[in-house]
Design a protein around this motif. Structure first.
Motif, mmCIF file in Angstrom:
data_model
loop_
_atom_site.group_PDB
_atom_site.id
_atom_site.type_symbol
_atom_site.label_atom_id
_atom_site.label_comp_id
_atom_site.label_asym_id
_atom_site.label_seq_id
_atom_site.Cartn_x
_atom_site.Cartn_y
_atom_site.Cartn_z
ATOM 1 N N ARG A 90 0.816 -1.213 0.000
ATOM 2 C CA ARG A 90 0.000 0.000 0.000
ATOM 3 C C ARG A 90 0.850 1.264 0.000
ATOM 4 O O ARG A 90 0.409 2.316 -0.451
ATOM 5 C CB ARG A 90 -0.940 0.010 1.193
ATOM 6 N N PHE B 282 -0.855 2.146 -5.628
ATOM 7 C CA PHE B 282 -2.063 2.907 -5.308
ATOM 8 C C PHE B 282 -3.353 2.227 -5.724
ATOM 9 O O PHE B 282 -4.430 2.777 -5.503
ATOM 10 C CB PHE B 282 -1.992 4.271 -5.991
ATOM 11 N N LEU C 298 -6.610 2.003 -3.547
ATOM 12 C CA LEU C 298 -7.394 3.201 -3.249
ATOM 13 C C LEU C 298 -8.575 3.408 -4.192
ATOM 14 O O LEU C 298 -9.505 4.129 -3.862
ATOM 15 C CB LEU C 298 -6.511 4.439 -3.365
ATOM 16 N N PHE C 299 -8.522 2.790 -5.362
ATOM 17 C CA PHE C 299 -9.478 3.114 -6.412
ATOM 18 C C PHE C 299 -10.453 1.970 -6.659
ATOM 19 O O PHE C 299 -10.164 0.815 -6.386
ATOM 20 C CB PHE C 299 -8.728 3.470 -7.699
ATOM 21 N N LYS C 300 -11.614 2.339 -7.196
ATOM 22 C CA LYS C 300 -12.670 1.368 -7.500
ATOM 23 C C LYS C 300 -12.703 1.094 -9.001
ATOM 24 O O LYS C 300 -12.349 1.955 -9.810
ATOM 25 C CB LYS C 300 -14.024 1.891 -7.039
ATOM 26 N N HIS D 233 -15.607 8.579 -6.983
ATOM 27 C CA HIS D 233 -14.730 8.118 -5.902
ATOM 28 C C HIS D 233 -13.267 8.194 -6.345
ATOM 29 O O HIS D 233 -12.408 8.662 -5.592
ATOM 30 C CB HIS D 233 -15.097 6.682 -5.521
ATOM 31 N N ASN D 234 -12.991 7.747 -7.554
ATOM 32 C CA ASN D 234 -11.613 7.762 -8.058
ATOM 33 C C ASN D 234 -11.104 9.188 -8.243
ATOM 34 O O ASN D 234 -9.943 9.477 -7.937
ATOM 35 C CB ASN D 234 -11.533 6.990 -9.368
ATOM 36 N N GLU E 106 -12.040 11.772 -6.523
ATOM 37 C CA GLU E 106 -11.829 12.344 -5.196
ATOM 38 C C GLU E 106 -10.530 11.848 -4.563
ATOM 39 O O GLU E 106 -9.948 12.542 -3.725
ATOM 40 C CB GLU E 106 -13.011 12.005 -4.290
ATOM 41 N N HIS E 107 -10.080 10.670 -4.937
ATOM 42 C CA HIS E 107 -8.856 10.111 -4.368
ATOM 43 C C HIS E 107 -7.627 10.351 -5.248
ATOM 44 O O HIS E 107 -6.537 9.885 -4.930
ATOM 45 C CB HIS E 107 -9.025 8.609 -4.128
ATOM 46 N N HIS F 221 -5.859 12.942 -5.636
ATOM 47 C CA HIS F 221 -4.812 13.764 -5.025
ATOM 48 C C HIS F 221 -3.734 12.905 -4.354
ATOM 49 O O HIS F 221 -2.605 13.353 -4.171
ATOM 50 C CB HIS F 221 -5.410 14.763 -4.038
ATOM 51 N N TRP F 222 -4.066 11.669 -3.998
ATOM 52 C CA TRP F 222 -3.072 10.781 -3.392
ATOM 53 C C TRP F 222 -2.018 10.328 -4.387
ATOM 54 O O TRP F 222 -0.922 9.902 -3.998
ATOM 55 C CB TRP F 222 -3.744 9.562 -2.778
ATOM 56 N N TRP G 299 -3.088 10.368 -13.103
ATOM 57 C CA TRP G 299 -3.481 11.600 -12.432
ATOM 58 C C TRP G 299 -4.084 12.594 -13.424
ATOM 59 O O TRP G 299 -5.121 13.210 -13.153
ATOM 60 C CB TRP G 299 -2.284 12.215 -11.718
#
Length: 107
Positions: A12, A16, A19-21, A37-38, A40-41, A43-44, A97
């Motif tokens: 982890r 990455f 973290l994603f669906k 959802h993806n 929103e995440h 930025h990681w 990204w």
């Protein structure tokens, strides 16, 4: 609650995907929710890029140390190869990204 195993934490830390669906399964509403959802995440992903950049730089410096200071080109390859592999990983993370942040979604 049980703590995750060390190998799970290590995975982890560097990868990455957890973290994603998956956006390819489900009906239109479920896929749109997964896309949001993806996004929103996303930025990681910059954090993961920094991790891979630093690891690549550390491996490159270690390779240079073994090659120039210790005069061991065989051992330096052991460090240069992972250092070089961090570049394509960062390219993939950057493309993901850009795809999540800059491009409009399919929904």
């Amino acid at each position: 609650m049980q703590d995750p195993a060390f190998r799970t934490l290590l995975y982890r830390y560097f990868f990455f995907t957890w973290l994603f669906k998956d956006v390819s399964h489900g009906n239109l509403i479920e896929r749109a929710a997964a896309w949001r959802h993806n996004r929103e995440h996303a930025h990681w992903l910059l954090t993961y890029m920094r991790r891979w950049l630093w690891c690549g730089l550390v491996f490159y410096v270690l390779g240079g140390f073994f090659e120039l200071i210790l005069n061991s080109p065989g051992m330096s390859a052991f460090f240069y190869i992972p250092g070089a592999l961090s570049l394509p990983v960062n390219a993939v993370i950057g493309a993901v990204w850009i795809g999540l942040k800059a491009l409009p979604g399919p929904f």
